[in-house]
Design an enzyme around this catalytic site. Structure first.
Site, PDB file in Angstrom:
ATOM      1  N   LYS A 278      96.436  35.784 -50.720  1.00 24.83           N
ATOM      2  CA  LYS A 278      96.701  35.125 -49.440  1.00 24.83           C
ATOM      3  C   LYS A 278      94.914  34.467 -49.355  1.00 24.83           C
ATOM      4  O   LYS A 278      94.195  35.297 -49.044  1.00 24.83           O
ATOM      5  CB  LYS A 278      96.826  35.648 -48.080  1.00 24.83           C
ATOM      6  CG  LYS A 278      96.807  34.807 -46.662  1.00 24.83           C
ATOM      7  CD  LYS A 278      95.677  34.872 -46.244  1.00 24.83           C
ATOM      8  CE  LYS A 278      95.796  33.987 -44.759  1.00 24.83           C
ATOM      9  NZ  LYS A 278      94.334  33.657 -44.350  1.00 24.83           N
TER      10      LYS A 278
ATOM     11  N   GLY B  86      92.059  42.260 -37.696  1.00 23.90           N
ATOM     12  CA  GLY B  86      92.968  41.632 -38.577  1.00 23.90           C
ATOM     13  C   GLY B  86      93.598  42.603 -39.569  1.00 23.90           C
ATOM     14  O   GLY B  86      94.841  42.702 -39.805  1.00 23.90           O
ATOM     15  N   GLY B  87      92.771  43.584 -39.915  1.00 25.50           N
ATOM     16  CA  GLY B  87      93.124  44.394 -41.040  1.00 25.50           C
ATOM     17  C   GLY B  87      94.118  45.438 -40.375  1.00 25.50           C
ATOM     18  O   GLY B  87      95.021  45.991 -40.874  1.00 25.50           O
TER      19      GLY B  87
ATOM     20  N   GLU C 260      89.892  47.195 -46.166  1.00 26.19           N
ATOM     21  CA  GLU C 260      88.517  47.597 -45.883  1.00 26.19           C
ATOM     22  C   GLU C 260      88.245  46.797 -44.647  1.00 26.19           C
ATOM     23  O   GLU C 260      88.471  45.394 -44.480  1.00 26.19           O
ATOM     24  CB  GLU C 260      87.730  47.107 -47.033  1.00 26.19           C
ATOM     25  CG  GLU C 260      86.018  47.029 -46.674  1.00 26.19           C
ATOM     26  CD  GLU C 260      85.135  46.528 -47.572  1.00 26.19           C
ATOM     27  OE1 GLU C 260      84.175  45.960 -47.340  1.00 26.19           O
ATOM     28  OE2 GLU C 260      85.560  46.711 -48.912  1.00 26.19           O
TER      29      GLU C 260
ATOM     30  N   CYS D 185      79.488  43.510 -46.025  1.00 24.58           N
ATOM     31  CA  CYS D 185      80.224  44.553 -45.531  1.00 24.58           C
ATOM     32  C   CYS D 185      79.232  46.032 -45.569  1.00 24.58           C
ATOM     33  O   CYS D 185      79.722  46.729 -44.689  1.00 24.58           O
ATOM     34  CB  CYS D 185      81.525  44.825 -46.370  1.00 24.58           C
ATOM     35  SG  CYS D 185      81.201  45.069 -48.006  1.00 24.58           S
TER      36      CYS D 185
ATOM     37  N   GLU E 241      80.091  47.216 -35.321  1.00 25.34           N
ATOM     38  CA  GLU E 241      79.336  46.239 -36.400  1.00 25.34           C
ATOM     39  C   GLU E 241      79.375  44.830 -35.714  1.00 25.34           C
ATOM     40  O   GLU E 241      80.070  44.378 -35.091  1.00 25.34           O
ATOM     41  CB  GLU E 241      80.282  45.930 -37.545  1.00 25.34           C
ATOM     42  CG  GLU E 241      79.738  45.019 -38.742  1.00 25.34           C
ATOM     43  CD  GLU E 241      80.969  44.929 -39.800  1.00 25.34           C
ATOM     44  OE1 GLU E 241      80.312  44.318 -40.887  1.00 25.34           O
ATOM     45  OE2 GLU E 241      81.869  45.407 -39.698  1.00 25.34           O
TER      46      GLU E 241
END
Length: 514
Positions: free
Chosen positions: A166, A225-226, A245, A282, A375
């Site tokens: 995706k 989203g994850g 992640e 990240c 974060e």
């Protein structure tokens, strides 16, 4: 109704560049997944898939100038950074080809019958087999290394799993170009193009994780989203592994002795790490525990000087820019938070790097200051000033899981004196990679690498970088009392494929020179 168009956008101006695709419908996703599933047999031969990976690396190298130019136009990451990232991606593909050649990842174990054991042991032979089609969700901040040709794709192909990627909406043109290179590599090695599929669009991503022929998924992106995709993967009638992640604060602890020894160097190093790539890594250090007092002040002075020199930068898209500006402002508005160098908006397309300071005691008990423990994507870090070891320990006890955790020690502490070992023991439960006297930005592609960590850094205990990343896409199968003629060649006594294996408890390595 016409499918939604997918446009390439210039983050330096916010203007559309060109239409490069259309968003995939549910039928498009179904077609891509079924084609990948049908093509999986083409990856069964290890020689073929190693050749495919090496050919892909070579063709990506050959297309370097075109690919880097496209990625820079869509991400504003700069040609120097992107050239290095593409080289890293090609190295990663070749590294996995070498792993495929070696065959140790198959985990071959053979136990011959033993009637004297309690209970008796039958003939047992074990190896790992590919799961099937893997859904890969590309990252925004690494258009090569964590996107279409990145680590999830390379490791899945190495395992023998086709992929459907995706694409990330921040670099759709780059994604299309890279997919074309991979398809050419497939053609040149006699592999169906369908072993690498590509789809665009939010709805396509949702449909992909729910498709019954998708056997596992890899994701790099936001916590929100994850987690949504992770939950969807678990809620399927047949749940699948989801290796995500999601986000990381990457705490850094600077001991008083380290600050006394080299405050300026630590401050300058921190500035370089937290502004690298406009803070869009990240593993950016997002929280630093630094001592109060003159040495801590000297560290902050050096940090301020270097951050001011970094200058304004462009984030990957304007949505991220808006989120960074709002997030930095919300954090700076908290009581007792100061901004020696204020992070925030530059001009209408850029952001200015900066850092915030706060007494560590504010982070030890919860409340609105917990925002500082989340974060903030972009060039900002929070420096929590602690007065004594107890304050630092109290903050560490409240941190979630992270990709990395770092401690800066003095020379004496690094030699085993003082609290060095104790601090390492406190940081180890917090992260998948623990650093001493270094900075977390930069993730080497190496067999010993681990890029993962406790939730919410990742949703599993696996790594997405390094040789063991291939293990995510495999499952073990044991054959019991199976006639030799029916066994896969990997498990036969004469070892026709020359694989490393453990036989009756003893490791056997093939003679590569024979």
């Amino acid at each position: 109704m016409a499918a939604a168009q997918v446009w390439s956008v210039d983050p330096r101006t916010g203007k559309r560049r060109e239409q490069v695709a259309v968003e995939a419908t549910a039928a498009d996703v179904d077609h891509a997944v079924r084609a990948a599933h049908t093509a999986r047999g083409a990856l069964a031969d290890r020689v073929v898939r190693a050749a495919f990976l090496r050919t892909a690396a070579g063709l990506l190298d050959a297309a370097k100038d075109r690919l880097v130019a496209a990625a820079d136009a869509e991400t504003a990451l700069g040609t120097t950074r992107l050239t290095g990232e593409l080289a890293r991606t090609c190295y990663q593909l070749r590294s996995f080809a070498g792993i495929v050649d070696e065959g140790d990842f198959l985990g071959v174990v053979i136990d011959h019958p033993d009637d004297t054991a309690t209970p008796p042991v039958p003939d047992l032979r074990r190896l790992k087999v590919p799961l099937g089609v893997v859904a890969v969700y590309a990252a925004s901040n690494f258009p090569f290394a964590f996107s279409v040709p990145g680590g999830d794709t390379a490791s899945a192909l190495a395992a023998g799993c086709p992929v459907v990627v995706k694409a990330h909406p921040d670099h759709p043109h780059t994604s299309e170009l890279v997919a074309g290179v991979l398809h050419l590599a497939a053609e040149r090695t006699g592999v169906p193009r369908a072993v690498v599929g590509l789809v665009h669009g939010f709805d396509a991503g949702v449909a992909l994780v729910g498709h019954p022929l998708v056997a596992a998924a890899g994701f790099t992106g936001s916590v929100r989203g994850g987690r949504a995709l992770f939950d969807a993967a678990a809620a399927r009638p047949v749940p699948i592994p989801f290796h995500g992640e999601l986000g990381s604060l990457n705490p850094v602890v600077v001991t008083a002795a380290a600050a006394a020894e080299r405050a300026a160097a630590i401050g300058a190093g921190l500035a370089g790490s937290m502004t690298l790539g406009v803070g869009q890594f990240c593993v950016k250090p997002g929280l630093v525990l630094a001592p109060t007092g003159a040495d801590g002040d000297a560290l902050l002075a050096a940090l301020a000087d270097e951050v001011k020199r970094a200058g304004e930068g462009v984030l990957l898209d304007h949505r991220m820019r808006d989120a960074f500006v709002a997030g930095a402002a919300a954090r700076a508005a908290l009581p007792d938070v100061d901004a020696p160098v204020a992070p925030g908006a530059g001009d209408e397309h850029t952001v200015s790097p900066g850092f915030l300071t706060v007494p560590a005691a504010r982070l030890a008990t919860g409340g609105p200051h917990d925002l500082l423990l989340e974060e903030c994507f972009g060039p900002v870090t929070v420096v929590a000033r602690y007065d004594g070891d107890d304050e630092a320990t109290a903050v560490l006890s409240r941190l979630p899981g992270n990709l990395t955790a770092t401690v800066h020690l003095s020379a004496a502490e690094a030699a085993g004196e003082g609290r060095g070992a104790e601090l390492l023991a406190r940081l180890t439960p917090l992260a998948g990679r623990v650093l001493v006297n270094g900075w977390p930005t930069g993730v080497a592609v190496a067999p010993a690498q681990h890029h993962g960590g406790p939730y919410p850094a990742t949703t599993s205990t696996s790594t997405s970088v390094g040789g063991t990343a291939v293990e995510r896409w495999l499952r073990p199968v044991a054959y019991q009392s199976t006639p030799e003629a029916l066994l896969p060649p990997e498990l036969r006594d004469d070892n026709p494929l020359g694989l490393p294996r453990r036989v009756d408890g003893r490791m056997e390595l093939p003679d590569r020179d024979a």
